[in-house]
Design an enzyme around this catalytic site. Structure first.
Site, PDB file in Angstrom:
ATOM      1  N   GLU A 143       9.154   1.787  -1.088  1.00  0.00           N
ATOM      2  CA  GLU A 143       8.599   2.996  -1.642  1.00  0.00           C
ATOM      3  C   GLU A 143       9.944   3.725  -2.070  1.00  0.00           C
ATOM      4  O   GLU A 143      10.154   4.893  -1.882  1.00  0.00           O
ATOM      5  CB  GLU A 143       7.639   3.846  -0.534  1.00  0.00           C
ATOM      6  CG  GLU A 143       6.354   3.171  -0.703  1.00  0.00           C
ATOM      7  CD  GLU A 143       5.716   4.147   0.309  1.00  0.00           C
ATOM      8  OE1 GLU A 143       5.885   5.013   0.830  1.00  0.00           O
ATOM      9  OE2 GLU A 143       4.105   3.814   0.018  1.00  0.00           O
ATOM     10  N   GLU A 183       1.109  -2.737   0.787  1.00  0.00           N
ATOM     11  CA  GLU A 183       0.250  -1.779   1.870  1.00  0.00           C
ATOM     12  C   GLU A 183      -1.027  -1.037   1.187  1.00  0.00           C
ATOM     13  O   GLU A 183      -0.766  -0.874   0.214  1.00  0.00           O
ATOM     14  CB  GLU A 183       1.312  -0.457   2.160  1.00  0.00           C
ATOM     15  CG  GLU A 183       2.504  -0.960   2.858  1.00  0.00           C
ATOM     16  CD  GLU A 183       3.455   0.518   3.259  1.00  0.00           C
ATOM     17  OE1 GLU A 183       2.802   1.590   3.054  1.00  0.00           O
ATOM     18  OE2 GLU A 183       4.542   0.207   3.170  1.00  0.00           O
TER      19      GLU A 183
HETATM   20  C1  BG6 Z   1       3.823   4.560   3.187  1.00  0.00           C
HETATM   21  C2  BG6 Z   1       4.754   4.038   4.052  1.00  0.00           C
HETATM   22  O1  BG6 Z   1       4.042   5.547   2.545  1.00  0.00           O
HETATM   23  O2  BG6 Z   1       2.509   4.805   3.733  1.00  0.00           O
HETATM   24  C3  BG6 Z   1       4.404   3.716   5.265  1.00  0.00           C
HETATM   25  O3  BG6 Z   1       5.478   2.830   3.407  1.00  0.00           O
HETATM   26  C4  BG6 Z   1       3.348   4.610   5.851  1.00  0.00           C
HETATM   27  O4  BG6 Z   1       5.632   3.524   6.276  1.00  0.00           O
HETATM   28  C5  BG6 Z   1       2.375   4.641   5.009  1.00  0.00           C
HETATM   29  O5  BG6 Z   1       3.107   4.699   7.280  1.00  0.00           O
HETATM   30  C6  BG6 Z   1       1.130   5.568   5.389  1.00  0.00           C
HETATM   31  O6  BG6 Z   1       1.394   6.737   5.674  1.00  0.00           O
HETATM   32  P1  BG6 Z   1       1.351   7.442   6.867  1.00  0.00           P
HETATM   33  O7  BG6 Z   1       2.018   8.810   6.651  1.00  0.00           O
HETATM   34  O8  BG6 Z   1      -0.227   7.769   7.088  1.00  0.00           O
HETATM   35  O9  BG6 Z   1       2.008   6.772   8.005  1.00  0.00           O
END
Ligand code: BG6
Length: 493
Positions: A197, A386
């Site tokens: 990211e 993701e």
């Molecule tokens: C992304 C990141 O921004 O979102 C992860 O690459 C992160 O590291 C994921 O965990 C979800 O966000 P959060 O704040 O719910 O953990």
């Protein structure tokens, strides 16, 4: 169903949110080790001791007061210290991923586990041995690693004493680290991502509370240094192993205009350029886009860019484009009455969507839009690396965990990918976020859970770390076994 044969189904985690073992194996510290837990309304803080010995805390991204140093303070809980103890549980976890039928597991290497301060010349052998063992375990289970070289964890020493990413010297330290990864894990890993990211630095700057020209100057220089570091790493990774495929990783938020007022359409386009396209365009095309000058001028940014940097950007373009996808956001030039209140989500509420308990919009159509527009723009293979729903889970008296809301979320997003593939998108893989529960990056909570696998650990650091299968575990296993053809609610336990 359109999923091609060999589609890389799997899941993803990051070292700082999964491993723990913060003081084991010769590991040095990272910023996450001095970052407290927060909630959806209370931010996480970075802690320090000031020049007079007083304890202090500040928002992540803030500047240490003069004479202060980062410190772990006894009055706070630091959830990343132990995370979910992947450091000791990885064999069990990888076996569970194998049981689900994962083809690919995305994880990251902790920079400070290999280079404790970031300044060392050689990688720490204990750190190297740990990751080799992880990769070998994946091989045994038929799982291909997808390795993120940097996932939010620059060694704290570099941040505190060397100016972090705003200092060009960090490029060389990163390149030394990336080179060690390519050399040490040659033959074990073929798919790499340089920076997780990468676009967050500018896109999320408003959340730091400091949007001064000075903050933008720092953020854009930080990004430039990362672009060069990534481009050099790509060149070296290709030279070390011709089979290496190296990609970029973008936080894929779909930005929408709230109305069809042309001013809103233009605003949404500009937001996409600043927040999302700026980084992908440099990493894919190897040069700054035309609109970069407008973005810099808006904040009086003047970058330190050398002739050699421009050559490196050209030579180090990525082989594939990956992104995370959780939500869409709405922007407008009009007055907003109904706003979203979440962590890392803000602006106008979209009346056509539902929102998670953390204020993130569930929008599977946005994923289809993102896939189709990214493929159209870049014409490179894509991976969604993701995607997922952070939600509360309840463990029943008999130990079972029913998470139909998670299954529903995944079904909608897999259907969206399916449609995009039918429309011609070359999509190679899908790794859901937090395939096993991990510490939330945004809030530091454990209760914001994404996993198919539940981890017995709470927000105060209490729990046995025992792993158990949620209903979604069995459902995803079936989805993988049918290569995405059967998304129905039926699954066998
Ligand atoms: C992304 C990141 O921004 O979102 C992860 O690459 C992160 O590291 C994921 O965990 C979800 O966000 P959060 O704040 O719910 O953990």
């Amino acid at each position: 169903m359109a999923f091609p044969e060999g589609f890389l189904w799997g899941g993803a985690v990051a070292a700082n949110q999964y491993e723990g073992g913060w003081q084991e194996g010769g590991r040095g510290m990272a910023m996450t080790d001095v970052t407290t837990g927060g909630t959806v309304t209370e931010p996480r803080y970075v802690t320090y001791i000031d020049k007079d010995g007083n304890h202090g805390k500040m928002r992540n991204g803030g500047t240490l007061p003069e004479g202060a140093h980062y410190a772990v303070l006894p009055e706070y809980h630091y959830p990343n210290h132990d995370a979910v103890d992947g450091y000791h549980h990885y064999k069990e976890d990888i076996a569970l991923f194998g049981e689900m039928g994962f083809k690919q597991f995305r994880m990251s290497i902790s920079w400070s586990r290999l280079f404790p301060t970031g300044l060392e010349n050689e990688a720490n052998p204990e750190g190297v041995a740990f990751y080799k063992s992880m990769f070998e375990e994946m091989r045994k289970n038929g799982i291909e690693p997808l390795v993120t070289i940097w996932h939010f964890d620059t060694p704290l020493y570099l941040e505190e004493h060397c100016g972090g990413w705003e200092n060009r010297e960090t490029i060389d330290h990163f390149v030394r680290y990336a080179t060690a990864c390519f050399r040490e894990f040659k033959g074990l890993v073929h798919h790499w991502l340089t920076f997780n990211e990468i676009n967050n630095t500018v896109m999320f700057l408003p959340f730091s509370g400091n949007t001064s020209d000075e903050a933008y100057q720092g953020a854009y220089q930080h990004l430039h240094n990362k672009f060069v570091a990534s481009a050099k790493a790509v060149q070296i990774g290709h030279a070390i192993d011709r089979d290496n495929m190296i990609g970029c990783m973008i936080c894929g938020i779909a930005w929408y205009p709230m109305t069809c007022d042309p001013a809103d359409i233009l605003l949404a386009n500009h937001q996409r350029e600043e927040g999302v396209y700026y980084c992908g365009d440099v990493q894919v095309f190897g040069e700054y886009p035309t609109y970069a000058t407008r973005l810099w001028n808006e904040h009086n940014v003047v970058l330190d860019i050398t002739e050699q940097d421009l050559v490196d950007l050209q030579l180090g373009t990525v082989d594939f484009y990956t992104f995370s996808y959780y939500m869409s956001n709405v922007v407008t030039t009009h007055k907003v009455t109904d706003t979203v209140k979440g962590n890392f989500s803000a602006g106008a509420r979209n009346e056509y969507l539902t929102y998670s308990d953390w204020g993130w919009a569930t929008d599977a159509t946005g994923l289809q839009w993102f896939l189709e527009s990214a493929y159209d723009r870049y014409q490179l293979p894509l991976m969604v690396v993701e995607n997922g729903l952070g939600a509360y889970d309840t463990v029943e008296a008999d130990g079972s965990i029913h998470d139909p809301f998670r299954i529903d979320y995944y079904r909608q997003h897999i259907e969206a990918m399916d449609k995009a593939i039918e429309n011609g998108v070359d999509l190679w893989g899908y790794t859901t976020w937090g395939c096993i529960d991990v510490v939330s990056a945004g809030t530091g909570e454990m209760r914001k859970r994404y996993g198919f696998i539940y981890v017995d650990m709470d927000d105060e650091g209490k729990g046995s770390m025992a792993r158990s299968r949620k209903d979604s575990f069995y459902w995803y296993k079936k989805v993988i076994a049918t290569n995405g053809a059967d998304l129905s609610d039926d699954f066998e336990k």
